[in-house]
Design an enzyme around this catalytic site. Sequence first.
Site, PDB file in Angstrom:
ATOM      1  N   PHE A   1      -9.753  30.145   3.482  1.00 16.03           N
ATOM      2  CA  PHE A   1     -10.285  31.679   4.138  1.00 16.03           C
ATOM      3  C   PHE A   1      -9.991  32.433   3.059  1.00 16.03           C
ATOM      4  O   PHE A   1      -9.608  33.688   3.513  1.00 16.03           O
ATOM      5  CB  PHE A   1      -9.478  31.779   5.472  1.00 16.03           C
ATOM      6  CG  PHE A   1      -9.686  30.559   6.356  1.00 16.03           C
ATOM      7  CD1 PHE A   1     -11.002  30.402   6.990  1.00 16.03           C
ATOM      8  CD2 PHE A   1      -8.703  30.162   6.808  1.00 16.03           C
ATOM      9  CE1 PHE A   1     -11.122  29.098   7.659  1.00 16.03           C
ATOM     10  CE2 PHE A   1      -8.609  28.848   7.606  1.00 16.03           C
ATOM     11  CZ  PHE A   1     -10.041  28.529   8.203  1.00 16.03           C
TER      12      PHE A   1
ATOM     13  N   GLU B   1     -19.597  32.040   5.766  1.00 16.37           N
ATOM     14  CA  GLU B   1     -18.564  33.428   6.126  1.00 16.37           C
ATOM     15  C   GLU B   1     -19.739  34.001   7.190  1.00 16.37           C
ATOM     16  O   GLU B   1     -19.250  34.932   7.721  1.00 16.37           O
ATOM     17  CB  GLU B   1     -18.289  34.052   5.166  1.00 16.37           C
ATOM     18  CG  GLU B   1     -17.384  33.695   3.937  1.00 16.37           C
ATOM     19  CD  GLU B   1     -17.217  34.276   2.686  1.00 16.37           C
ATOM     20  OE1 GLU B   1     -18.114  34.517   2.159  1.00 16.37           O
ATOM     21  OE2 GLU B   1     -15.983  34.495   2.278  1.00 16.37           O
TER      22      GLU B   1
HETATM   23 MO1  MOS Z   1     -13.490  33.265   0.743  1.00 16.06          MO
HETATM   24  S1  MOS Z   1     -12.631  35.011   1.472  1.00 16.06           S
HETATM   25  O1  MOS Z   1     -14.002  33.969  -0.798  1.00 16.06           O
HETATM   26  O2  MOS Z   1     -12.540  31.932   0.553  1.00 16.06           O
END
Ligand code: MOS
Length: 732
Positions: free
Chosen positions: A245, A694
Amino acid sequence: MTVHFKQDEPDTRNLLDRGSQDIIGKALSRPEGLAKVTGTAPYAAEYHAEDTLTGVLVTAPFTKGTITGIDKKKALEMDGVVAVIDDMRMTVRPAQGGAGESPEQQPSHIDYFGQPFALVVATSFEKATHAAKHLPFSYEADDLGDIPLDPEDMETEEDDGNVRAGDLAHAMATAPHTVDLTYVTHGHASAAMEPHAALAEWDGDRLTVHASLQMPNFNISELSDALDLPEDKIRIISRYVGGGFGSKLGLSEEVTAAALAAMELKRPVRVVMSRQQVFQTIMRRSESKQRVRLAADGEGRLIGFGHEARVSNLPDEEFAEPVLQSSVFLYGGENRLMELEVGRIHQMTAGSVRAPGEAIGMPVLEAAMDCLAEEVGIDPVELRLRNIPEKDPSKGLPFTEHELADCLTKGAEAFGWEKGPRKPRQRREGEWWIGTGMASAARVHNVSEAKARVTLNGDGTARVQSDMTDIGTGTYAVLTQIAGEMLGLAPENVLVELGDTDFPRGPGSGGSWGAASIGSAVVIACQSIREKLADKAGIGEDQLDLRDGSLRDGSNRTLQDLLDGEPLSVEGHYEPGDISDDYTASSFGAFFAQVRVNRHTGETRVERMLGAFGFGRVLNAQTARSQCIGGMVWCIGSALTESLLFDPVDGHLANCDLAEYHVPVHRDVPDLEVIMLERNDPAASAVQAKGVGELGMCGGAGAIANAIYNACGARMFEFPMTPDKVLEAMPD
Ligand code: MOS
């Protein structure tokens, strides 16, 4: 051999449609799934090496100042202690990979509460833990009154990438409908299940580090810089990563400290951060203060659009949460003002946490859009539809595939959205108010340079190798499908090997660019192998029809026959070209949520949530859906519970474990419905896919906020919307 493809234009070759295996885009379970659920997939800390020592990091118990001395002699008298490492090269800033960047940055200089400054190495975990706890050291702490700790008081500077056009103030003064709203969002932790861990081995010449990292391709350079050791003397292995993450994009101290200790002691050293250390030292998503100004004509079309945000970081850190990154292209409005400011406070480093920017910018924008829909008196879905621009309104560029309108209409239909202007408090069951809300989703699409080697073995099986990672996202499955599809192989005959810097450099996992980037490298390599196979078969590549390891031309020839014992190996090299100068590329979506809010306690339960998403080609229906679901779970967390709480006196993080930092648990999450539009996007990548990782958390917290208002009439301007705030905002 290497095949290089630089993408300057839309790739209309439709390479992935040339295969006949019929597995691309389908639901394929993770090939490594069984190993993971049976505990046999080794994560970084689980590798075994003879005579391994354990290191435990020692962190600063104050906010800013200097470590003036460590009594190593006394430490070495403690049971089992072998060494105390306080080498300045250990100190890295996790978010930006600042390893070794500034030689004057001494580990003795402390910038935030919880910053590691030493590693105690001992013969067992228990002994190292005990000694780390009792390590004698002295320090001089700066006066708390001199340290900026409160985001409200910090001095700010302007970040770049700002947009100014027309006259927003005039639009706000003259438009028939306006809203001018200020919101606050709290910090988030990445809270990956697997804590940061490393096992380093030094054979006197070469360093091998098993670590939990998202980007070995980049981390190897960081480590090389930090240790002043050439990259060919370093091997990083990250085969399995228990979530990142963003928190494992760059190196953090467990890796450099383990490496330094192993090199000094000439024995393997393992360092695993405690959960509290992960929370306190790794990094945070910045809190934010955001002002949204919207000016609309009588029909709800935007004339003016302002979005200003203020975020924070430590002094000298480059990263500023890019809150406005999707606002600049999402909706029209000729009078525009988008400005990001960053201020300096001494909380731990702020860095990339899943969907940096949109994760907090989109919910705020979408909550303000709900207020505008009410002000104009039109349906919120209709308000969004009326404001989708023809071209990127800030850059004037055309979009690649633009799925927002479809996501809005398909999502609304599937959810059973009731059209029309809305009023709160229309439905009550006992002590529960029930309501619905929606929001748009947007997340910029990125691709990154990537290399992968594909080998078609003489026995008709294939192997794919790259130092790319699978951080739980499904890379192993997706690359299995791409190679299988292109080479006519069932998934079980494709072996994907990842997370080893001895393999070709991949793009790493981050910013949702993983699958599209490494997938493009693999498809290019496979296409080259197809051409060689067609040559061998004496046909054109476009006639090559392979399935289950055989040619489907009635000849009964197999891949083994064509190869005649000789493997074919090609390295695919994908490089994003100038195409980003010609197009604005983004993934899009729409969220719909139904909540119930308790009229006595302010407790909010999400009852139903649906997301409709468009992200180009769907490479694997199962893992893509899982990504969307994971994002939506975080929407629930950031809407209702997730908040980093810093002590106002000394700035230390108060809720630094999973008991006090509240990610949604199973009981908080209803069945989540996901609709995936399938529309190939040739301008996005060679596999015609955009980012999905995301997208699922880019706006959904706004849908929940809007649903709370629709349920009970509480308009709130602070995320998360905890029961106390709901009660305070609830009308009598
Ligand atoms: Mo993501 S926050 O670019 O792993």
